[in-house]
Motif scaffolding. Sequence first.
Motif, PDB file in Angstrom:
ATOM      1  N   PHE A 253      -0.588  -0.255   4.140  1.00  0.00           N
ATOM      2  CA  PHE A 253       0.623  -0.135   4.961  1.00  0.00           C
ATOM      3  C   PHE A 253       1.694  -1.158   4.569  1.00  0.00           C
ATOM      4  N   THR A 254       1.270  -2.329   4.065  1.00  0.00           N
ATOM      5  CA  THR A 254       2.251  -3.287   3.552  1.00  0.00           C
ATOM      6  C   THR A 254       2.972  -2.657   2.352  1.00  0.00           C
ATOM      7  N   ALA A 255       2.193  -2.000   1.481  1.00  0.00           N
ATOM      8  CA  ALA A 255       2.788  -1.331   0.313  1.00  0.00           C
ATOM      9  C   ALA A 255       3.734  -0.213   0.757  1.00  0.00           C
ATOM     10  N   VAL A 256       3.375   0.503   1.838  1.00  0.00           N
ATOM     11  CA  VAL A 256       4.243   1.580   2.338  1.00  0.00           C
ATOM     12  C   VAL A 256       5.572   0.987   2.818  1.00  0.00           C
ATOM     13  N   ASP A 257       5.511  -0.145   3.554  1.00  0.00           N
ATOM     14  CA  ASP A 257       6.753  -0.788   4.039  1.00  0.00           C
ATOM     15  C   ASP A 257       7.647  -1.178   2.869  1.00  0.00           C
ATOM     16  N   GLU A 258       7.025  -1.769   1.844  1.00  0.00           N
ATOM     17  CA  GLU A 258       7.818  -2.184   0.664  1.00  0.00           C
ATOM     18  C   GLU A 258       8.419  -0.964  -0.033  1.00  0.00           C
ATOM     19  N   ALA A 259       7.600   0.097  -0.143  1.00  0.00           N
ATOM     20  CA  ALA A 259       8.075   1.314  -0.814  1.00  0.00           C
ATOM     21  C   ALA A 259       9.213   1.954  -0.016  1.00  0.00           C
TER      22      ALA A 259
END
Length: 313
Positions: A253-259
Motif C-alpha cells: 500500500f505504501t507503493a500504491v500511494d507513491e504510484a
Amino acid sequence: MTDTTPTPESSSTKKQPPTILCIGMAGSGKTTFMQRINAHLHSKKTPPYVLNLDPAVGNLPFTANIDIRDTVNYKEVMKQYNLGPNGGILTSLNLFTTKFDQVLNFVEKRADSVSHILVDTPGQIEIFTWSASGAIITDTLAATYPTVIAYIIDTPRTTSPATFMSNMLYACSILYKTKLPFILVFNKTDVVSHDFAVEWMTDFEKFQDALRRDTSYMSSLMNSMSLVLDEFYQHLKVVGVSAVTGQGIDEFFTAVDEAADEYEKEYKPEIERMIRIKVGKEEKERQEQLNRLMKDVEVSKGAEVSLEKGERK
Ligand SMILES: Nc1nc2c(ncn2[C@@H]2O[C@H](COP(=O)(O)OP(=O)(O)OP(=O)(O)O)[C@@H](O)[C@H]2O)c(=O)[nH]1
C-alpha cells in the motif's frame, strides 16, 4: 436552481481514490491477493470498491460491488456463439465493456466514500492485456482515477533466469502498452523469498552470473535482452508479498500511494494532453463536416427540397 454539474477544473482537482488493476498469469494468486488487500482495507475501516472482471471465476472469496458474472453468463455466451472457453471469456468481457459507462456511474457515486477501487481481471492474462475491451476499461478508469497496475508474479515459479526474463518481458510490454504506474508484486514469498529477483534487477552482474550458469538454448538471447530490461527496471516499484499470510501488504500500500502520486504528477498531465488532442481532432472533423454542409447549402442556393416525390403512398 443551482447547477451542480462539476466543471472540468473541479472534477480534476477533486481527490479520487486510487484504482488498483490486478493483472497476472493464471495461478499467480490474483484472486487470493485481491481477497487479502480487500480484507486489509476493511480491517483498517477504509473499505474499497471492488470490481470483478473475470467471468469464469468459480468461487470469488470476497464480495464484489460489481461482478461481471451478474451481467453475462460466460457458459451461455460460449453456447450461443459456439465458442471455446477463451473465446467465451473474451466475448463476455466485450459485452460487459459495452455497459462500462453504467459501471463508471456506479463507481462515481461511491468514489467519495471508498479508499481504493480494486479490479480483478480474467485469469487468462492476454484476454485483458491484449484485447480492445481491456484497453477501453483501463483507459476509461485511468482518465478519471489514479490508476496503478499491480502485476502479480508467482515467485516460486520465477526462480530460473529464463522464466524470470519472460515474465519481465511480459510485464514490460504491459507497462509500455498501458503507460501507467507499475508495481511488480512478487507473491507467495512465504514459499520463496523475492530477494533473488531484487538482486537480479538491481545488480546487472548478478543476473549475468545466473545466466552464465543457465545453459539452456535461450541464454544467449536472454543475454542481449537483459540489457534492454535494465532500463525498464528504472520505471518499476517492487514489493514482495504473501497473499496467504499477509506479509508485505503494508509495503504494497505504501507503493500504491507513491504510484498514485506519480500518476498525479507525471501521468495525468500526459493523459489530459492526449484527451485534449483527441477532443481537438474531433472538433476539427466536426467543423470540416459543417463547412462541407454549408457549401452544399450554398450550391443548392438554400432551395427547399421537396419530399413529396419520394413519399410512397
Ligand atoms: N503459498 C502460497 N500460495 C498462494 C499464495 N497466493 C495464492 N496461492 C495459491 O496459489 C493458487 C492460485 O491462486 P489464485 O488466487 O486462485 O490465483 P489466480 O491468479 O487468481 O488464478 P486464476 O483464477 O487462474 O486466474 C491457489 O492454490 C492459492 O492458494 C501465497 O501467497 N502463498
